[in-house]
Enzyme design. Structure first.
Site, PDB file in Angstrom:
ATOM      1  N   LYS A 172       5.552   0.150   1.721  1.00  0.00           N
ATOM      2  CA  LYS A 172       5.920   0.605   0.376  1.00  0.00           C
ATOM      3  C   LYS A 172       7.409   0.957   0.322  1.00  0.00           C
ATOM      4  CE  LYS A 172       1.246   2.314  -0.532  1.00  0.00           C
ATOM      5  NZ  LYS A 172       0.320   3.446  -0.557  1.00  0.00           N
ATOM      6  N   GLN A 231      -0.004   9.814   0.271  1.00  0.00           N
ATOM      7  CA  GLN A 231      -0.858   8.812   0.912  1.00  0.00           C
ATOM      8  C   GLN A 231      -2.199   9.428   1.315  1.00  0.00           C
ATOM      9  OE1 GLN A 231      -0.076   5.578   1.041  1.00  0.00           O
ATOM     10  NE2 GLN A 231      -1.865   4.954   2.216  1.00  0.00           N
ATOM     11  N   ASP A 243       0.469   6.660  -8.563  1.00  0.00           N
ATOM     12  CA  ASP A 243      -0.846   6.189  -8.095  1.00  0.00           C
ATOM     13  C   ASP A 243      -1.858   6.159  -9.247  1.00  0.00           C
ATOM     14  OD1 ASP A 243      -1.367   5.365  -5.495  1.00  0.00           O
ATOM     15  OD2 ASP A 243      -1.261   7.400  -4.690  1.00  0.00           O
TER      16      ASP A 243
END
Ligand code: GUN
Length: 300
Positions: free
Chosen positions: A53, A97, A120
């Site tokens: 990412k 994460q 997200d």
């Protein structure tokens, strides 16, 4: 003939477009979109994902940075870090994460992220807005990256999102990361949606009825070729590592790919299907969050 949907190529095209848009934004406003990825602990797969990412962000001109935090970090300290990033005007996107270590409540952490920086799309406000849509998402809504990537693959396969209208779609899996937001997105595009899960009876029968199948069950090759309708479009979200006869290992999806070939209209490969799209959609969300912020400031 089955079309193999090349997620790597589609993601590369999306990243190229984002790079152009980010360069233009920077030239016009001097603003560089900022993304922070928080990784708590040393989960090996997560380490690979967050590095991917970060690299992808930098390649399109986003100031992407991973912050690695110790596995024993108290929940309160993580919440403080999130709060500091919420207040930082150079940061437009925040991603924590998952999975988190067991002493940290993911719901508490995800709810602490400013919904406007929630790239997200996991904050209850964004998840709730998505769940309530009856038409395609507005530009300011941050939609979870994997379902958004799946939708773009469907658009590519069908030659446009209008073709989803009225189609029978089966989503296999009910997770908050993929299954539920995927179902909401398909519903927003007027599909007739069924969500199947580990307690679903007659799963093969449910699959055979589906014109669109999104498999996110996390079980290697669960879906067999003869479960698939001829001419179905299949998006395989599964990434499962399985042992080979030679003592090594390989990645397979939730769908038996070789059995599906020649049977369905289109299918994504594993790897090289959904995975690259997830990363590209994270970058898209970061730009979206940055633009929304500029609009609020009257500089959009
Ligand atoms: N872990 C696996 N997939 C994801 C994702 O899409 N977002 C976050 N934050 N963690 C993940």
């Amino acid at each position: 003939m089955t079309r193999i949907l090349d997620g790597k190529a589609l993601a590369a095209r999306l990243r190229a477009r984002l790079a152009d848009e980010i360069a233009a934004l920077r030239a016009r406003t001097g603003i560089v979109p900022g993304l922070r990825v928080l990784l708590v602990g040393e989960h090996p797969a997560s380490l690979v994902y967050v590095r991917t990412k970060e690299r992808a962000a930098r390649e399109v001109g986003i100031d992407g940075r991973v912050e690695r935090l110790p596995v024993e970090l108290p929940e309160a300290s993580l919440l403080e870090r999130v709060s500091a990033l919420n207040a930082d005007p150079t940061v437009h996107g925040i991603l924590v994460q998952l999975p988190l270590p067991p002493h940290i409540d993911p719901a508490r952490v995800l709810t602490a992220i400013d919904p406007a920086k929630d790239v997200d799309g996991f904050h209850p406000l964004n998840a709730g807005r998505l769940a309530q849509l009856s038409s395609p998402p507005p530009a300011d809504l941050l939609v979870p990256c994997t379902p958004r990537g799946c939708l773009l693959l469907l658009e590519e396969a069908l030659g446009g999102l209008e073709a989803l209208r009225g189609k029978r779609a089966l989503v296999l899996g009910r997770s908050t990361v993929v299954g539920r937001p995927m179902a909401a997105l398909l519903l927003a595009h007027d599909c007739t949606v069924t969500i199947a899960h580990s307690r679903t009876r007659e799963l093969a029968h449910e699959c055979r009825r589906a014109e669109i199948l999104v498999a996110a069950a996390g079980r290697p090759e669960l879906v067999r070729g003869d479960w698939l309708a001829p001419d179905a479009v299949v998006i395989d979200v599964g990434i499962n590592r399985v042992p080979t006869a030679e003592g090594g290992s390989r990645l397979v999806g939730d769908v038996a790919f070789d059995e599906a070939l020649g049977r369905v209209a289109a299918i994504t490969p594993v790897p090289g299907g959904v995975g690259p799209m997830t990363v590209a959609c994270l970058l898209e969300n970061t730009l979206r969050a940055c633009r929304a912020r500029l609009a609020v400031e009257g500089r959009g």
